[in-house]
Motif scaffolding. Structure first.
Motif, PDB file in Angstrom:
ATOM      1  N   GLU A 100       1.086  -1.244  -0.257  1.00  0.00           N
ATOM      2  CA  GLU A 100      -0.002   0.253   0.165  1.00  0.00           C
ATOM      3  C   GLU A 100       0.657   1.149   0.011  1.00  0.00           C
ATOM      4  OE1 GLU A 100      -3.033   0.634   2.869  1.00  0.00           O
ATOM      5  OE2 GLU A 100      -4.578  -0.200   1.640  1.00  0.00           O
ATOM      6  N   LYS A 101       0.453   2.203  -0.603  1.00  0.00           N
ATOM      7  CA  LYS A 101       1.200   3.652  -0.670  1.00  0.00           C
ATOM      8  C   LYS A 101       0.920   4.337   0.458  1.00  0.00           C
ATOM      9  CE  LYS A 101       1.829   4.332  -5.814  1.00  0.00           C
ATOM     10  NZ  LYS A 101       1.511   3.020  -5.776  1.00  0.00           N
ATOM     11  N   HIS A 102       1.763   4.915   1.053  1.00  0.00           N
ATOM     12  CA  HIS A 102       1.422   5.734   2.314  1.00  0.00           C
ATOM     13  C   HIS A 102       1.016   7.047   1.762  1.00  0.00           C
ATOM     14  CE1 HIS A 102       5.727   6.952   1.628  1.00  0.00           C
ATOM     15  NE2 HIS A 102       5.514   7.870   2.350  1.00  0.00           N
ATOM     16  N   LEU A 103       0.374   7.537   2.997  1.00  0.00           N
ATOM     17  CA  LEU A 103      -0.575   8.940   2.658  1.00  0.00           C
ATOM     18  C   LEU A 103       0.372   9.972   2.065  1.00  0.00           C
ATOM     19  CD1 LEU A 103      -2.837   9.078   5.495  1.00  0.00           C
ATOM     20  CD2 LEU A 103      -3.589   8.986   3.271  1.00  0.00           C
ATOM     21  N   TYR A 104       1.808  10.336   2.566  1.00  0.00           N
ATOM     22  CA  TYR A 104       2.291  11.308   2.198  1.00  0.00           C
ATOM     23  C   TYR A 104       2.641  10.976   0.743  1.00  0.00           C
ATOM     24  CZ  TYR A 104       5.757  15.109   2.078  1.00  0.00           C
ATOM     25  OH  TYR A 104       6.048  16.396   1.662  1.00  0.00           O
ATOM     26  N   SER A 105       3.101   9.726   0.295  1.00  0.00           N
ATOM     27  CA  SER A 105       3.502   9.611  -0.968  1.00  0.00           C
ATOM     28  C   SER A 105       2.428   9.957  -2.075  1.00  0.00           C
ATOM     29  CB  SER A 105       4.248   8.208  -1.200  1.00  0.00           C
ATOM     30  OG  SER A 105       3.383   7.220  -1.370  1.00  0.00           O
ATOM     31  N   ILE A 106       1.062   9.520  -1.738  1.00  0.00           N
ATOM     32  CA  ILE A 106      -0.044   9.620  -2.424  1.00  0.00           C
ATOM     33  C   ILE A 106      -0.218  11.045  -2.512  1.00  0.00           C
ATOM     34  CG2 ILE A 106      -2.606   9.531  -2.562  1.00  0.00           C
ATOM     35  CD1 ILE A 106      -2.229   6.870  -1.091  1.00  0.00           C
ATOM     36  N   LYS A 160      -2.162  14.265 -10.694  1.00  0.00           N
ATOM     37  CA  LYS A 160      -3.328  13.214 -11.065  1.00  0.00           C
ATOM     38  C   LYS A 160      -4.348  13.256  -9.732  1.00  0.00           C
ATOM     39  CE  LYS A 160      -0.436   9.921 -13.270  1.00  0.00           C
ATOM     40  NZ  LYS A 160       0.421   8.629 -13.203  1.00  0.00           N
ATOM     41  N   SER A 161      -5.334  12.705 -10.129  1.00  0.00           N
ATOM     42  CA  SER A 161      -6.296  12.732  -9.241  1.00  0.00           C
ATOM     43  C   SER A 161      -6.207  11.411  -8.211  1.00  0.00           C
ATOM     44  CB  SER A 161      -7.764  12.333  -9.783  1.00  0.00           C
ATOM     45  OG  SER A 161      -7.713  11.172 -10.426  1.00  0.00           O
ATOM     46  N   PHE A 162      -6.954  11.262  -6.984  1.00  0.00           N
ATOM     47  CA  PHE A 162      -6.663  10.296  -6.125  1.00  0.00           C
ATOM     48  C   PHE A 162      -7.069   9.037  -6.638  1.00  0.00           C
ATOM     49  CE2 PHE A 162      -8.657   7.709  -2.836  1.00  0.00           C
ATOM     50  CZ  PHE A 162      -7.582   7.648  -1.995  1.00  0.00           C
ATOM     51  N   LYS A 163      -8.070   9.142  -7.501  1.00  0.00           N
ATOM     52  CA  LYS A 163      -8.540   7.974  -8.456  1.00  0.00           C
ATOM     53  C   LYS A 163      -7.467   6.991  -9.211  1.00  0.00           C
ATOM     54  CE  LYS A 163     -12.282   6.022 -10.918  1.00  0.00           C
ATOM     55  NZ  LYS A 163     -11.495   4.950 -11.644  1.00  0.00           N
ATOM     56  N   GLU A 164      -6.784   8.119 -10.026  1.00  0.00           N
ATOM     57  CA  GLU A 164      -5.695   7.674 -10.873  1.00  0.00           C
ATOM     58  C   GLU A 164      -4.569   7.236  -9.981  1.00  0.00           C
ATOM     59  OE1 GLU A 164      -5.027  10.704 -14.653  1.00  0.00           O
ATOM     60  OE2 GLU A 164      -5.380  11.698 -12.685  1.00  0.00           O
ATOM     61  N   ILE A 165      -4.272   7.540  -8.971  1.00  0.00           N
ATOM     62  CA  ILE A 165      -3.142   6.836  -8.336  1.00  0.00           C
ATOM     63  C   ILE A 165      -3.556   5.698  -7.573  1.00  0.00           C
ATOM     64  CG2 ILE A 165      -1.806   7.178  -6.041  1.00  0.00           C
ATOM     65  CD1 ILE A 165      -1.496  10.210  -6.975  1.00  0.00           C
ATOM     66  N   MET A 166      -4.943   5.752  -7.080  1.00  0.00           N
ATOM     67  CA  MET A 166      -5.302   4.456  -6.582  1.00  0.00           C
ATOM     68  C   MET A 166      -5.533   3.400  -7.529  1.00  0.00           C
ATOM     69  SD  MET A 166      -4.917   4.836  -3.456  1.00  0.00           S
ATOM     70  CE  MET A 166      -5.571   3.588  -2.706  1.00  0.00           C
ATOM     71  N   ASP A 167      -5.734   3.613  -8.698  1.00  0.00           N
ATOM     72  CA  ASP A 167      -5.943   2.331  -9.844  1.00  0.00           C
ATOM     73  C   ASP A 167      -4.642   1.754 -10.186  1.00  0.00           C
ATOM     74  OD1 ASP A 167      -8.570   3.227 -10.324  1.00  0.00           O
ATOM     75  OD2 ASP A 167      -8.228   4.275 -12.068  1.00  0.00           O
ATOM     76  N   VAL A 168      -3.598   2.098  -9.573  1.00  0.00           N
ATOM     77  CA  VAL A 168      -2.366   1.092  -9.669  1.00  0.00           C
ATOM     78  C   VAL A 168      -2.386   0.224  -8.587  1.00  0.00           C
ATOM     79  CG1 VAL A 168       0.093   1.206 -10.041  1.00  0.00           C
ATOM     80  CG2 VAL A 168      -1.269   3.184 -10.963  1.00  0.00           C
TER      81      VAL A 168
END
Length: 699
Positions: free
Chosen positions: A238-244, A253-261
């Motif tokens: 899981e990516k941590h909050l600060y890196s997101i 990028k939007s939150f969704k784009e990052i979470m799609d990976v």
């Protein structure tokens, strides 16, 4: 639940000898006594903080001296006990560690930034003697971040900013990933509490939706590896909050784009199995070739090793995979601390060796920096983790920060190579010195014995080492040139009064310095060279009967290069022009064309004017502006450029203004060696049929 000394001693018994545990206990009792009556902001007794710091270090299996230093780390700073007293009680090593972590409290600083910079500089010097200083400091900062809640908001933000700018990148630089993530998340929460809450809530709701998909991909990967008889552990990452948050900001990028990976880590038993695993998963899903990185063959600066690849899964879902051995995983999470945590009988691990090299580099930068603020600015540049890896002509790998240029490469090889650099070849082809380098390129630096750094390089270099080396050279050169110019000007002013500078005895020099209110002759020469003092005024201090000079001083100009003699941009004088000079504070001697409008006002202060003349053998190229009126037509600029280069002149700048449908005005800035050279160029240009008129631009 707060730790007690007994629970810590029990923890330490798993890896330390009883005699060493007793020394740690003794340090605890000493600190408890020293901090007696002191409270933290939370109201807890102060000793709970050193005890918690020692607890963090015990989790890294640090040695007894580091733990003793953790217990005593605030004693010098917050109580009246001196370093010498600690040395007598606990030995010199522990006292040095404590002193390295202690802030400078006796000195008054002008600003918070200067205080922070000076303290960091002090810690760097201590780190260069003993790397454990930084580990004690990081543990101290980690506990402070964990107990940040009780601080006032402005102090909370200041500590969080310092953590995100300096301590998190240092933990990353030392390969201590677990600590870096905690620093970043806690720093983010304190700096931007609302953004942190929003992202945390979004992450929790996204986690539920992603769970099935993560399990499905994990099972497919695990099955493929079992089929290939590869024993591996597949973990969803899981990516941590600060890196997101930083990805959303930097990559827009939007939150969704990052979470799609979807990200996974595969841990295997050997390096050989890493590459077999890579082959197996590339057969399962198609890889994105440009995203593959082999950090096993070429480790990162902090010793991190792993294979990185990105696959395109079912329905086009991107899957990021890291493949590494168990040892690499331990190193990735603990970095430099892995040396103590996973005790081995080999030499210090690569992470430690790299950490020592880094600290050595910091020390070099610190010696060259003008002040602590410049030093910390250079350090911050060097802490950014993205790197490019390029090769020397002999095949050695050089690591540089992202966006680095051949000049950064030259300084990374050696400061002398950087200072003498004139050109470069990238993959055996000539390239500009400002071109950003890319991983895998071979870089060859071309040097010349007479070359020196160009101030313009500061506009494009990215590494702290290059920046500090260039600044150091320019500062030194500026000082040297201003001293030389000041000596020349004063010698001539005194000669006109029948006095020789060399013949002044010790007493006369002493009186002159006293009258001028300055400490040394070099400092006096530098002031004259920089235009802060006038040579005639200084000569008058010696000349007690106040005789005025019979003729003004004449300065001979021998070349275009030099930092203390500059040429006015308003009139751009060139060899052969009648010229005049004036002293400008901080700039030294500025040379104008004799007929320049700006000199009219300056003539009202004759003491600031200097007679200047060209040397018969003046060297270098001088910029000059000419205005060419032409009939508009195809190829006119090419024709002008051809004629100019035939006369061995460079074109610095071209500006074209259309006057009407038929005529244009072309303003050219050329580099010429003098008036004769310019006259030859103008003669050649006038022979073109399209040229109507040529004039030289003067103010």
């Amino acid at each position: 639940m707060q730790q007690t000394i007994d629970s810590l001693a029990y923890q330490l018994s798993s890896y330390l000898e009883p005699t060493h545990i007793n020394l740690v206990r003794r340090a605890y009792l000493y600190a408890e006594q020293a901090h007696d009556g002191q409270k933290r902001r939370s109201g807890d007794p102060y000793i709970t903080h050193p005890l918690a710091v020692a607890g963090i270090l015990s989790g890294m299996h640090m040695d007894h001296q580091s733990l003793m230093a953790a217990m005593l780390h605030d004693v010098i700073e917050d109580t009246g006990i001196a370093k010498q007293a600690l040395g007598e009680q606990f030995g010199e090593t522990v006292a040095e560690l404590v002193d390295g972590v202690s802030k400078l409290t006796q000195i008054e600083f002008e600003s918070q930034a200067e205080k922070q910079a000076e303290n960091f500089q002090k810690m760097t010097l201590a780190m260069s003697k003993d790397i454990r200083v930084i580990l004690v400091k990081l543990a101290d900062r980690l506990h402070n971040m964990r107990t940040l809640g009780v601080m006032p908001p402005d102090k909370k933000r200041r500590i969080a900013r310092e953590t995100l700018e300096i301590y998190a990148p240092i933990a990353h630089r030392l390969g201590m990933n677990d600590m870096r993530i905690e620093f970043e998340n806690r720093g983010f929460s304190a700096m931007h509490p609302l953004r942190y809450k929003r992202l945390k809530a979004a992450l929790q709701s996204a986690r539920g939706n992603r769970k099935d998909m993560v399990e499905q991909i994990q099972q497919v990967l695990q099955k493929r590896l079992e089929d290939e008889h590869i024993n591996a552990l597949v973990i969803g990452r899981e990516k941590h909050l600060y890196s997101i948050y930083t990805k959303m900001r930097s990559k827009k990028k939007s939150f969704k784009e990052i979470m799609d990976v979807y990200a996974f880590r595969i841990i295997v038993d050997s390096v050989d199995t890493c590459y077999r695993t890579l082959g197996a998963i590339h057969n399962l899903y198609k890889p994105i070739i440009s995203e593959f990185k082999d950090y096993i063959a070429i480790p990162k600066t902090n010793g991190y090793q792993s294979l990185h690849t990105v696959l395109v899964g079912l329905h086009g879902v991107p899957i990021e995979v890291q493949i590494r051995t168990k040892e690499m995983d331990e190193m990735a999470n603990s970095g430099i601390a892995a040396h103590w945590l996973y005790k081995t009988n080999d030499n210090p691990n690569t992470s430690q060796m790299r950490a020592r090299q880094w600290v050595q580099g910091l020390l070099e930068m610190q010696q060259r920096a003008g002040d602590s603020l410049e030093f910390i600015e250079n350090v911050k540049i060097d802490l950014f983790p993205d790197e490019v890896y390029v090769f020397t002509p002999k095949g050695k790998i050089v690591e540089l920060p992202n966006g680095a240029t051949p000049v950064d490469f030259a300084y990374a090889v050696h400061t002398d190579v950087g200072n003498a650099c004139v050109a470069c070849r990238i993959n055996d082809r000539l390239a500009p010195l400002s071109q950003p380098l890319q991983s895998g390129q071979k870089v060859t630096i071309i040097t010349a014995a007479s070359a020196q750094p160009n101030p313009g390089w500061l506009n494009f270099v990215t590494s702290g080492k290059a920046r500090s080396a260039i600044r150091h050279f320019l500062k030194h050169q500026r000082h040297h040139e201003s001293v030389e110019l000041g000596r020349k000007l004063l010698t001539r002013s005194l000669a006109e009064r029948g006095v020789e500078l060399q013949s002044l005895d010790k007493e006369e020099r002493k009186n002159l310095l006293k009258e001028a209110g300055i400490s040394s002759m070099d400092a006096l020469f530098e002031d004259i060279g920089l235009g802060k003092r006038l040579p005639n005024a200084v000569a008058n201090l010696l000349d007690s009967d106040g005789r005025k000079a019979s003729a003004p001083t004449t300065v001979i100009i021998e070349s275009h290069d030099g930092m203390m003699i500059s040429f006015a941009r308003c009139c751009r004088p060139i060899p052969g022009d009648p010229i005049i000079g004036h002293f400008s504070a901080g700039k030294g001697l500025v040379v104008h064309h004799d007929s320049c409008r700006n000199v009219t006002e300056l003539r009202e202060n004759p003491e600031k004017i200097a007679n200047v003349t060209w040397s018969p053998n003046v060297k270098g190229e001088f910029p000059v502006e000419i205005r060419v009126e032409v009939e508009s037509g195809r190829g006119i600029i090419a024709a002008l450029a051809t004629r100019i280069t035939e006369q061995h002149a460079n074109i610095e700048q071209i500006q074209v203004h259309e006057r009407d449908a038929h005529n244009s005005v072309i303003n050219l800035t050329l580099d010429v060696s003098g008036r004769v050279h310019l006259a030859n160029i103008i003669r050649r240009l006038k022979s073109l049929r399209s040229v109507i008129r040529i004039t030289r631009h003067r103010n």
